[in-house]
Design a protein around this motif. Structure first.
Motif, PDB file in Angstrom:
ATOM      1  N   ALA A 288      -5.453   5.405   9.036  1.00 59.31           N
ATOM      2  CA  ALA A 288      -5.329   6.543   8.119  1.00 59.31           C
ATOM      3  C   ALA A 288      -6.516   7.502   8.172  1.00 59.31           C
ATOM      4  O   ALA A 288      -6.521   8.516   7.470  1.00 59.31           O
ATOM      5  N   GLU A 289      -7.521   7.225   8.975  1.00 58.94           N
ATOM      6  CA  GLU A 289      -8.741   8.028   8.964  1.00 58.94           C
ATOM      7  C   GLU A 289      -8.446   9.517   9.161  1.00 58.94           C
ATOM      8  O   GLU A 289      -7.780   9.910  10.122  1.00 58.94           O
ATOM      9  N   GLY A 290      -8.933  10.322   8.219  1.00 55.98           N
ATOM     10  CA  GLY A 290      -8.805  11.771   8.315  1.00 55.98           C
ATOM     11  C   GLY A 290      -7.410  12.316   8.055  1.00 55.98           C
ATOM     12  O   GLY A 290      -7.168  13.516   8.234  1.00 55.98           O
ATOM     13  N   LYS A 291      -6.480  11.472   7.604  1.00 56.67           N
ATOM     14  CA  LYS A 291      -5.084  11.901   7.474  1.00 56.67           C
ATOM     15  C   LYS A 291      -4.664  12.084   6.023  1.00 56.67           C
ATOM     16  O   LYS A 291      -5.247  11.502   5.112  1.00 56.67           O
ATOM     17  N   LYS A 292      -3.618  12.911   5.862  1.00 58.88           N
ATOM     18  CA  LYS A 292      -2.944  13.018   4.569  1.00 58.88           C
ATOM     19  C   LYS A 292      -1.875  11.941   4.545  1.00 58.88           C
ATOM     20  O   LYS A 292      -0.898  12.008   5.291  1.00 58.88           O
ATOM     21  N   VAL A 293      -2.083  10.955   3.711  1.00 61.03           N
ATOM     22  CA  VAL A 293      -1.228   9.767   3.717  1.00 61.03           C
ATOM     23  C   VAL A 293      -0.294   9.796   2.513  1.00 61.03           C
ATOM     24  O   VAL A 293      -0.722  10.068   1.384  1.00 61.03           O
ATOM     25  N   VAL A 294       0.983   9.510   2.764  1.00 62.69           N
ATOM     26  CA  VAL A 294       1.950   9.329   1.687  1.00 62.69           C
ATOM     27  C   VAL A 294       2.552   7.935   1.832  1.00 62.69           C
ATOM     28  O   VAL A 294       3.065   7.576   2.894  1.00 62.69           O
ATOM     29  N   VAL A 295       2.442   7.144   0.768  1.00 60.02           N
ATOM     30  CA  VAL A 295       3.037   5.810   0.742  1.00 60.02           C
ATOM     31  C   VAL A 295       4.263   5.876  -0.162  1.00 60.02           C
ATOM     32  O   VAL A 295       4.195   6.413  -1.276  1.00 60.02           O
ATOM     33  N   ILE A 296       5.379   5.335   0.310  1.00 59.24           N
ATOM     34  CA  ILE A 296       6.624   5.382  -0.445  1.00 59.24           C
ATOM     35  C   ILE A 296       6.937   3.979  -0.954  1.00 59.24           C
ATOM     36  O   ILE A 296       7.114   3.040  -0.175  1.00 59.24           O
ATOM     37  N   GLY A 297       6.978   3.823  -2.282  1.00 61.80           N
ATOM     38  CA  GLY A 297       7.242   2.522  -2.898  1.00 61.80           C
ATOM     39  C   GLY A 297       6.339   2.313  -4.097  1.00 61.80           C
ATOM     40  O   GLY A 297       5.320   2.991  -4.251  1.00 61.80           O
ATOM     41  N   GLY A 298       6.692   1.334  -4.955  1.00 62.01           N
ATOM     42  CA  GLY A 298       5.902   1.122  -6.163  1.00 62.01           C
ATOM     43  C   GLY A 298       5.559  -0.325  -6.430  1.00 62.01           C
ATOM     44  O   GLY A 298       5.146  -0.678  -7.536  1.00 62.01           O
ATOM     45  N   GLY A 299       5.704  -1.182  -5.413  1.00 63.62           N
ATOM     46  CA  GLY A 299       5.388  -2.597  -5.595  1.00 63.62           C
ATOM     47  C   GLY A 299       3.971  -2.929  -5.163  1.00 63.62           C
ATOM     48  O   GLY A 299       3.172  -2.036  -4.848  1.00 63.62           O
ATOM     49  N   ASP A 300       3.670  -4.209  -5.119  1.00 67.36           N
ATOM     50  CA  ASP A 300       2.320  -4.647  -4.759  1.00 67.36           C
ATOM     51  C   ASP A 300       1.967  -4.286  -3.314  1.00 67.36           C
ATOM     52  O   ASP A 300       0.810  -4.013  -3.000  1.00 67.36           O
ATOM     53  N   THR A 301       2.966  -4.288  -2.431  1.00 65.47           N
ATOM     54  CA  THR A 301       2.699  -3.907  -1.036  1.00 65.47           C
ATOM     55  C   THR A 301       2.276  -2.450  -0.952  1.00 65.47           C
ATOM     56  O   THR A 301       1.368  -2.094  -0.190  1.00 65.47           O
ATOM     57  N   ALA A 302       2.930  -1.591  -1.737  1.00 62.28           N
ATOM     58  CA  ALA A 302       2.538  -0.174  -1.770  1.00 62.28           C
ATOM     59  C   ALA A 302       1.103  -0.029  -2.253  1.00 62.28           C
ATOM     60  O   ALA A 302       0.328   0.777  -1.709  1.00 62.28           O
ATOM     61  N   MET A 303       0.714  -0.841  -3.266  1.00 66.57           N
ATOM     62  CA  MET A 303      -0.666  -0.771  -3.770  1.00 66.57           C
ATOM     63  C   MET A 303      -1.655  -1.203  -2.682  1.00 66.57           C
ATOM     64  O   MET A 303      -2.729  -0.623  -2.532  1.00 66.57           O
ATOM     65  N   ASP A 304      -1.277  -2.207  -1.916  1.00 63.61           N
ATOM     66  CA  ASP A 304      -2.140  -2.658  -0.816  1.00 63.61           C
ATOM     67  C   ASP A 304      -2.320  -1.549   0.221  1.00 63.61           C
ATOM     68  O   ASP A 304      -3.411  -1.349   0.758  1.00 63.61           O
ATOM     69  N   CYS A 305      -1.226  -0.824   0.496  1.00 61.87           N
ATOM     70  CA  CYS A 305      -1.276   0.238   1.509  1.00 61.87           C
ATOM     71  C   CYS A 305      -2.133   1.412   1.057  1.00 61.87           C
ATOM     72  O   CYS A 305      -2.963   1.918   1.829  1.00 61.87           O
ATOM     73  N   VAL A 306      -1.956   1.875  -0.176  1.00 59.15           N
ATOM     74  CA  VAL A 306      -2.723   3.047  -0.624  1.00 59.15           C
ATOM     75  C   VAL A 306      -4.210   2.731  -0.676  1.00 59.15           C
ATOM     76  O   VAL A 306      -5.054   3.558  -0.293  1.00 59.15           O
ATOM     77  N   ARG A 307      -4.544   1.511  -1.104  1.00 60.24           N
ATOM     78  CA  ARG A 307      -5.956   1.160  -1.233  1.00 60.24           C
ATOM     79  C   ARG A 307      -6.587   0.915   0.140  1.00 60.24           C
ATOM     80  O   ARG A 307      -7.777   1.155   0.329  1.00 60.24           O
TER      81      ARG A 307
END
Length: 477
Positions: A288-307
């Motif tokens: 994700a370095e330097g990118k505009k990231v969009v994560v789709i979802g609202g579960g624990d896996t989504a939280m792991d991805c955004v963080r």
């Protein structure tokens, strides 16, 4: 008169271990909470009200004897606290870190319901068992007597490992087959280090191996070895593969470059943490370095991805979820941690499609909550004319997991599955439609929590022990 150690919730405020500041957390993948000191762990344990009906215990899938180990910690009897903690839980130091306590034990604490703030059960559990490792109280697995019966376990995730531990302690010969090069399943490659540092999992793997559990890694059942061959080699088999098939997104542009699966993204990040060479990370595909990231979802896996994206140095990180904060399935504690670290949540939003051959944006539809569905949750409804495009050059799909079609993949006749594709297994034992074949964890219950997999693995181990003991006695007659 001896000092009263318990029932201090009126005079002592709830206190979690110190959390590292967000600017420091964003710079590495280390765990975000400091450890309790002995005095602080004892003080917080002393807030427990020692209720006659402990809801914390009844709402724990493992029914851990929480009030007793809190009392022992408050009294400074840590080794006894550890003994009680590990008597019901194969991996208590892991559950102390990653269980959603706000939804389980702590969320059902009686003093929480009365407005005094829950006992910090998870942090104390972690403290007790980390202390046990440091002090050398965790003994190697050494069965009192070796037995000739053998069990093959397919999957080295929490369910399979919990069963392997119990069966090996009973003296059975245990072989675990796994598709990855390291054991631990999603604990190793799915959950980021800032929630569960990998040494914690590898330490348990080493304990099992030292205790005589044989691991066959990089082994794809159905390709490298057949399911029938595993059945032929062992007296009983446990299927504990987990669920790895990602739910997908449809819509215009959904096949564009830059739209990736959460499992691939998180696995790449964890492999980098181990020091592995990961070409997809080095090329930027799963970085994700330097990118505009969009994560789709609202579960624990989504939280792991955004963080994770924040820690990789993303330019911005947004999480789209089709319901509101109150209705999201992920842990509220994790959501708060993500927000502190700079993640923006875009509630009541769903993807309609994607722009760009290499993704440039997510076409977003705004939603509102309508009438409840059969489960009682309000259903999202489209707000006409509210569409807009959210800029993105990395989109991560974190929409949950479904079971793979095991009977087809493994070419196995007679293994019954449910209409959801999960393996049909008897409640409480894990017995499948095939004699001597059991199943445990997510492959039975669908994507769920580590603590449920541990419970299923332990229960299946008991049933397998009964089965092989019965088979042995029949053979002897």
């Amino acid at each position: 008169m001896a000092e009263q150690k318990m029932l201090k919730f009126v005079t002592v405020q709830r206190d979690m271990p110190d959390k590292r500041p967000p600017d420091l957390r964003r710079a590495d993948f280390n765990e975000i909470y400091a450890d309790f000191a002995r005095e602080k762990a004892a003080e917080q344990s002393g807030r427990c009200s020692q209720c006659g009906v402990p809801y914390c215990q009844s709402h724990c899938p493992l029914h851990n004897n929480i009030p007793d180990w809190l009392r022992l910690t408050a009294e400074g009897r840590l080794r006894e606290a550890y003994e009680i903690s590990q008597s019901t839980n194969t991996f208590p130091e892991i559950c102390g870190r990653i269980c959603p306590q706000d939804r389980l034990c702590e969320g059902n604490c009686v003093i929480e319901q009365s407005g005094h703030g829950t006992v910090t059960i998870g942090a104390v559990e972690k403290y007790i068992n980390d202390t046990a490792w440091e002090e050398g109280w965790i003994a190697p697995i050494r069965p009192a007597q070796e037995r000739s019966e053998s069990v093959g376990i397919i999957g080295a995730g929490p369910g399979g490992l919990a069963a392997a531990d119990a069966l090996r302690r009973a003296g059975l010969q245990v072989t675990v087959y796994d598709r990855y090069d390291r054991g631990g399943g999603l604990m190793t490659y799915g959950i980021p280090g800032f929630k569960l540092e990998k040494e914690v999992v590898m330490r348990r793997m080493a304990q099992l191996e030292d205790g005589g559990v044989e691991f066959v890694m990089n082994c794809n059942v159905g390709e490298d070895i057949s399911f029938d061959a595993i059945r032929g080699k062992h007296d009983a088999v446990l299927i504990a593969t987990g669920v790895y098939k990602s739910r997908d997104l449809q819509g215009p542009g959904s096949g564009a470059a830059g739209i990736v699966r959460a499992i691939d993204y998180l696995t790449a990040s964890n492999r980098v943490g181990f020091g592995d060479e990961v070409p997809e990370y080095a090329s930027g595909e799963l970085n994700a370095e330097g990118k505009k990231v969009v994560v789709i979802g609202g579960g624990d896996t989504a939280m792991d991805c955004v963080r994770t994206a924040i820690r990789q140095g993303a330019e911005s990180v947004k999480c789209l979820y089709r319901r509101d904060r109150a209705n999201m399935p992920g842990s509220q504690r994790e959501t708060a941690n993500a927000e502190e670290e700079g993640v923006e949540f875009v509630w009541l939003s769903a993807p309609k499609g994607f722009t760009g051959d290499a993704v440039e944006g997510v076409m977003v539809q705004k939603m509102r909550l309508g009438a409840p569905d059969v489960s009682g949750r309000q259903m999202p409804e489209l707000i006409e004319g509210s569409d807009y495009v959210e800029d993105a050059d990395l989109v991560i799909k974190a929409l949950g997991f479904e079971p793979e079609d095991l009977p087809r993949l493994w070419g196995v006749e007679g293994l019954e599955v449910t209409r959801w594709g999960t393996v049909k297994a008897e409640y409480g034992t894990g017995q499948t439609s095939l004699p001597g074949v059991y199943a445990a964890g997510d492959i039975v219950r669908g994507a769920s929590l580590v603590v449920w997999a541990i419970r299923d693995g332990r229960e299946a181990a008991e049933a397998i022990l009964d089965y092989v003991s019965g088979s042995a006695s029949v053979a002897a007659e």
